[in-house]
Design an enzyme around this catalytic site. Structure first.
Site, PDB file in Angstrom:
ATOM      1  N   ASP A  14     -13.574  13.657 -19.642  1.00 53.64           N
ATOM      2  CA  ASP A  14     -12.896  13.881 -20.924  1.00 53.64           C
ATOM      3  C   ASP A  14     -11.387  13.697 -20.783  1.00 53.64           C
ATOM      4  O   ASP A  14     -10.818  14.014 -19.741  1.00 53.64           O
ATOM      5  CB  ASP A  14     -13.228  15.311 -21.394  1.00 53.64           C
ATOM      6  CG  ASP A  14     -13.004  15.490 -22.875  1.00 53.64           C
ATOM      7  OD1 ASP A  14     -12.692  14.506 -23.572  1.00 53.64           O
ATOM      8  OD2 ASP A  14     -13.127  16.641 -23.345  1.00 53.64           O
ATOM      9  N   GLY A  15     -10.759  13.230 -21.839  1.00 53.47           N
ATOM     10  CA  GLY A  15      -9.294  13.195 -21.891  1.00 53.47           C
ATOM     11  C   GLY A  15      -8.675  11.807 -21.842  1.00 53.47           C
ATOM     12  O   GLY A  15      -7.447  11.685 -21.756  1.00 53.47           O
ATOM     13  N   HIS A  31      -9.244   4.549 -21.839  1.00 48.34           N
ATOM     14  CA  HIS A  31     -10.631   4.254 -21.465  1.00 48.34           C
ATOM     15  C   HIS A  31     -10.678   3.283 -20.283  1.00 48.34           C
ATOM     16  O   HIS A  31     -11.502   3.427 -19.380  1.00 48.34           O
ATOM     17  CB  HIS A  31     -11.401   3.683 -22.662  1.00 48.34           C
ATOM     18  CG  HIS A  31     -11.581   4.677 -23.774  1.00 48.34           C
ATOM     19  ND1 HIS A  31     -11.936   5.988 -23.547  1.00 48.34           N
ATOM     20  CD2 HIS A  31     -11.454   4.562 -25.123  1.00 48.34           C
ATOM     21  CE1 HIS A  31     -12.012   6.637 -24.704  1.00 48.34           C
ATOM     22  NE2 HIS A  31     -11.719   5.796 -25.682  1.00 48.34           N
ATOM     23  N   GLU A  61     -22.822  11.971 -30.387  1.00 50.52           N
ATOM     24  CA  GLU A  61     -21.776  12.290 -31.380  1.00 50.52           C
ATOM     25  C   GLU A  61     -20.678  11.215 -31.388  1.00 50.52           C
ATOM     26  O   GLU A  61     -20.008  11.014 -32.388  1.00 50.52           O
ATOM     27  CB  GLU A  61     -21.148  13.663 -31.084  1.00 50.52           C
ATOM     28  CG  GLU A  61     -22.085  14.852 -31.324  1.00 50.52           C
ATOM     29  CD  GLU A  61     -23.159  15.042 -30.255  1.00 50.52           C
ATOM     30  OE1 GLU A  61     -22.953  14.603 -29.098  1.00 50.52           O
ATOM     31  OE2 GLU A  61     -24.217  15.616 -30.585  1.00 50.52           O
ATOM     32  N   LEU A 125     -27.181   6.334  -3.354  1.00 51.71           N
ATOM     33  CA  LEU A 125     -26.738   7.198  -4.454  1.00 51.71           C
ATOM     34  C   LEU A 125     -27.348   6.677  -5.743  1.00 51.71           C
ATOM     35  O   LEU A 125     -27.390   5.465  -5.961  1.00 51.71           O
ATOM     36  CB  LEU A 125     -25.203   7.126  -4.574  1.00 51.71           C
ATOM     37  CG  LEU A 125     -24.582   7.721  -5.851  1.00 51.71           C
ATOM     38  CD1 LEU A 125     -24.588   9.250  -5.776  1.00 51.71           C
ATOM     39  CD2 LEU A 125     -23.150   7.240  -6.051  1.00 51.71           C
TER      40      LEU A 125
HETATM   41  C1  FPP Z   1     -13.524  10.732 -22.948  1.00 57.55           C
HETATM   42  O1  FPP Z   1     -12.235  10.675 -23.422  1.00 57.55           O
HETATM   43  C2  FPP Z   1     -14.178   9.442 -22.733  1.00 57.55           C
HETATM   44  C3  FPP Z   1     -15.140   8.866 -23.541  1.00 57.55           C
HETATM   45  C4  FPP Z   1     -15.605   9.482 -24.774  1.00 57.55           C
HETATM   46  C5  FPP Z   1     -15.851   7.609 -23.276  1.00 57.55           C
HETATM   47  C6  FPP Z   1     -15.342   6.596 -22.366  1.00 57.55           C
HETATM   48  C7  FPP Z   1     -15.591   6.824 -20.921  1.00 57.55           C
HETATM   49  C8  FPP Z   1     -15.115   5.968 -20.008  1.00 57.55           C
HETATM   50  C9  FPP Z   1     -14.341   4.777 -20.445  1.00 57.55           C
HETATM   51  C10 FPP Z   1     -15.360   6.184 -18.561  1.00 57.55           C
HETATM   52  C11 FPP Z   1     -16.307   5.189 -17.938  1.00 57.55           C
HETATM   53  C12 FPP Z   1     -17.265   4.611 -18.840  1.00 57.55           C
HETATM   54  C13 FPP Z   1     -17.834   3.366 -18.886  1.00 57.55           C
HETATM   55  C14 FPP Z   1     -18.209   2.875 -20.239  1.00 57.55           C
HETATM   56  C15 FPP Z   1     -18.095   2.505 -17.712  1.00 57.55           C
HETATM   57  P1  FPP Z   1     -11.901  10.983 -24.944  1.00 57.55           P
HETATM   58  O2  FPP Z   1     -11.730   9.684 -25.655  1.00 57.55           O
HETATM   59  O3  FPP Z   1     -12.900  11.912 -25.530  1.00 57.55           O
HETATM   60  O4  FPP Z   1     -10.509  11.681 -24.785  1.00 57.55           O
HETATM   61  P2  FPP Z   1      -9.786  12.692 -25.785  1.00 57.55           P
HETATM   62  O5  FPP Z   1     -10.642  13.920 -25.847  1.00 57.55           O
HETATM   63  O6  FPP Z   1      -8.478  12.925 -25.103  1.00 57.55           O
HETATM   64  O7  FPP Z   1      -9.643  11.997 -27.096  1.00 57.55           O
END
Ligand code: FPP
Length: 235
Positions: A14-15, A31, A61, A125
């Site tokens: 997250d974040g 991302h 969601e 893994l």
């Molecule tokens: C969380 O940050 C991340 C996500 C909801 C999705 C994306 C995840 C990745 C890009 C990591 C690896 C994934 C892939 C597809 C290979 P957020 O957008 O919720 O952050 P915020 O809470 O600060 O808005």
């Protein structure tokens, strides 16, 4: 005495959005950086002897996010799948997906299937991405399947039910990590996490280093787990 390395670690990454916004960058930059962290943590988990790493990449969601942000995440996923196969083979990583893949775009679904099949026999893994995943949705899908297969109610045990979930055949997570300071499970592996330990950190996912991953594991290893019992020898 220290406990063993966790067999299964789940991470709520997250974040990414906040990391980018704090820097005046588009959320897509967060991302992109998040994908790099995911690769680094997969490698670290493999070299430490972790058996299963579950990464929460896209929740059910998350379909409610703006269309362009969903497009960015799907694009990153496509790119990662296309470019990671060689690494998965070299590092003996088995790739899997948890979640309702029927909602994913067709070309992503077929890339997922190709990657799952190609890596099916890799044994160092299992790296699994929760995509279009929701824990309650996973449970409902399992219930529907049990009813469709006309399983006698008395035959339904915890073990049988577990075997009908997306995580079939895997050990439950020993440790769940969540970055960015939020203190919630957010529908991530709720059945499987019944006895998991939790590690929360304020670090945003794009800043989550291999060192902090090691710290989380160290923290877990120093804890005592009793699974509802008492310490041997206690009256
Ligand atoms: C969380 O940050 C991340 C996500 C909801 C999705 C994306 C995840 C990745 C890009 C990591 C690896 C994934 C892939 C597809 C290979 P957020 O957008 O919720 O952050 P915020 O809470 O600060 O808005």
């Amino acid at each position: 005495m220290k406990r063993a390395i966790p067999r299964h670690i789940g991470i709520i990454m997250d974040g990414n959005g906040r990391w980018a916004e704090m820097r005046g960058l588009p959320r897509s930059e967060g991302h992109k950086r998040g994908v790099e962290r995911a690769k680094e943590i997969m490698e670290a988990a493999g070299s430490l002897g972790v058996e299963v790493l579950s990464l929460y990449a896209f929740s059910i969601e998350n379909w409610r996010r703006p269309e362009d942000e969903i497009g960015v995440i799907m694009g990153l996923l496509e790119n990662t799948l296309k470019h990671q196969l060689e690494t998965f083979m070299l590092e003996k990583i088995r790739f899997r997906v948890l979640g309702d893949r029927s909602r994913l775009p067709e070309h992503i679904r077929s890339l997922i299937e190709i990657t799952e099949q190609a890596t099916a026999h890799n044994s160092r893994l299992t790296a699994q991405f929760a995509l279009s995943y929701g824990g309650r949705d996973e449970i409902i899908r399992a219930v529907r399947r049990a009813i469709r297969e006309r399983i006698e109610p008395e035959r339904i045990t915890e073990a049988l039910f577990s075997s009908m979930l997306d995580t079939e055949g895997q050990p439950d997570p020993d440790l769940i990590v969540r970055t960015s300071g939020e203190l919630r499970l957010s529908n991530f592996l709720p059945w499987q996490s019944a006895y998991a330990e939790f590690y929360f950190t304020g670090t945003l996912w794009p800043d989550f280093t291999r060192q902090e991953f090691l710290d989380a594991i160290h923290d877990y290893r120093m804890r005592e787990r009793r699974f509802g019992t008492v310490k041997p020898g206690v009256q």
